[in-house]
Scaffold this motif. Structure first.
Motif, short mmCIF file in Angstrom:
data_model
loop_
_atom_site.label_atom_id
_atom_site.label_comp_id
_atom_site.label_asym_id
_atom_site.label_seq_id
_atom_site.Cartn_x
_atom_site.Cartn_y
_atom_site.Cartn_z
N PRO A 20 -13.21 4.54 6.88
CA PRO A 20 -12.14 4.18 7.80
C PRO A 20 -11.71 2.72 7.61
N VAL A 21 -10.41 2.54 7.44
CA VAL A 21 -9.83 1.21 7.35
C VAL A 21 -8.64 1.13 8.28
N ASP A 22 -8.41 -0.04 8.82
CA ASP A 22 -7.19 -0.31 9.55
C ASP A 22 -6.20 -0.76 8.50
N ALA A 23 -5.03 -0.15 8.45
CA ALA A 23 -4.08 -0.46 7.40
C ALA A 23 -2.67 -0.51 7.95
N ILE A 24 -1.81 -1.24 7.24
CA ILE A 24 -0.42 -1.39 7.64
C ILE A 24 0.48 -0.70 6.62
N CYS A 25 1.40 0.11 7.12
CA CYS A 25 2.35 0.82 6.27
C CYS A 25 3.36 -0.18 5.73
N THR A 26 3.57 -0.17 4.42
CA THR A 26 4.54 -1.10 3.83
C THR A 26 5.97 -0.68 4.11
N GLY A 27 6.17 0.55 4.56
CA GLY A 27 7.51 1.02 4.86
C GLY A 27 8.00 0.62 6.24
N CYS A 28 7.19 0.89 7.26
CA CYS A 28 7.64 0.66 8.64
C CYS A 28 6.84 -0.40 9.39
N GLY A 29 5.73 -0.85 8.82
CA GLY A 29 4.93 -1.89 9.47
C GLY A 29 3.95 -1.38 10.51
N GLN A 30 3.85 -0.07 10.68
CA GLN A 30 2.91 0.51 11.64
C GLN A 30 1.47 0.26 11.18
N ARG A 64 -2.34 1.62 11.53
CA ARG A 64 -3.10 2.79 11.96
C ARG A 64 -4.42 2.85 11.22
N VAL A 65 -5.35 3.61 11.76
CA VAL A 65 -6.61 3.89 11.07
C VAL A 65 -6.33 4.97 10.04
N LYS A 66 -6.76 4.73 8.82
CA LYS A 66 -6.62 5.69 7.74
C LYS A 66 -7.97 5.82 7.04
N ARG A 67 -8.20 6.95 6.42
CA ARG A 67 -9.38 7.13 5.58
C ARG A 67 -8.94 6.96 4.13
N ALA A 68 -9.73 6.20 3.39
CA ALA A 68 -9.43 5.99 1.98
C ALA A 68 -10.73 6.07 1.20
N THR A 69 -10.70 6.74 0.07
CA THR A 69 -11.90 6.84 -0.74
C THR A 69 -12.19 5.50 -1.41
N LEU A 70 -13.45 5.24 -1.68
CA LEU A 70 -13.83 3.99 -2.36
C LEU A 70 -13.11 3.86 -3.69
N PHE A 84 -3.27 1.45 -1.05
CA PHE A 84 -3.46 2.86 -1.38
C PHE A 84 -2.31 3.68 -0.80
N LYS A 85 -2.08 4.83 -1.38
CA LYS A 85 -1.03 5.73 -0.88
C LYS A 85 -1.62 6.69 0.15
N HIS A 86 -0.87 6.88 1.22
CA HIS A 86 -1.27 7.79 2.28
C HIS A 86 0.00 8.21 3.01
N VAL A 87 -0.05 9.30 3.72
CA VAL A 87 1.11 9.76 4.48
C VAL A 87 1.36 8.84 5.67
N CYS A 88 2.62 8.51 5.88
CA CYS A 88 3.04 7.82 7.10
C CYS A 88 3.92 8.80 7.86
N HIS A 89 3.48 9.18 9.04
CA HIS A 89 4.23 10.17 9.80
C HIS A 89 5.50 9.58 10.38
N ARG A 90 5.52 8.27 10.61
CA ARG A 90 6.73 7.62 11.10
C ARG A 90 7.79 7.58 9.99
N CYS A 91 7.39 7.22 8.78
CA CYS A 91 8.31 7.18 7.63
C CYS A 91 8.62 8.58 7.09
N GLN A 92 7.76 9.54 7.42
CA GLN A 92 7.85 10.93 6.97
C GLN A 92 7.78 11.06 5.45
#
Length: 97
Positions: A27-37, A39-45, A68-76
């Motif tokens: 678990p990491v706290d991360a910021i979306c580069t698209g919208c700035g949100q 959120r907690v995301k899971r990322a593999t080592l 890392f790449k992950h889904v942003c539900h706000r950016c869809q």
């Protein structure tokens, strides 16, 4: 590292339990580069570890991590996320990866 389970007005444990956080990884706290949100995301080592030689995720620091790449539900869409904290408290609560 951040060891708290709550941050300001956010419930990090609840965010981690959300399907939007992902199913596998630390678990990491991360910021979306698209919208700035933030959120907690899971990322593999393998995904987030840049040059750190440590294999113990509880010893990771933010400078050890990369975007890392992950889904942003706000950016869809799948977008880049920048880690801002390793949530060691959540990691320890789960008993590791």
């Amino acid at each position: 590292m951040s060891s708290g389970l709550e941050h300001a007005d956010r419930d990090l444990a609840a965010e981690l339990e959300s399907p939007a956080a992902g199913q596998v990884g630390i678990p990491v706290d991360a910021i979306c580069t698209g919208c700035g949100q933030i959120r907690v995301k899971r990322a593999t080592l393998k995904t987030v570890r840049e040059s750190s030689t440590t294999t113990d995720p509880t010893e990771l620091e933010v400078p050890d991590l990369t975007s890392f790449k992950h889904v942003c539900h706000r950016c869809q869409t799948a977008t880049w996320w920048n880690p801002v904290a390793v949530l060691s408290g959540l990691l320890e609560r789960e008993g590791g990866e």
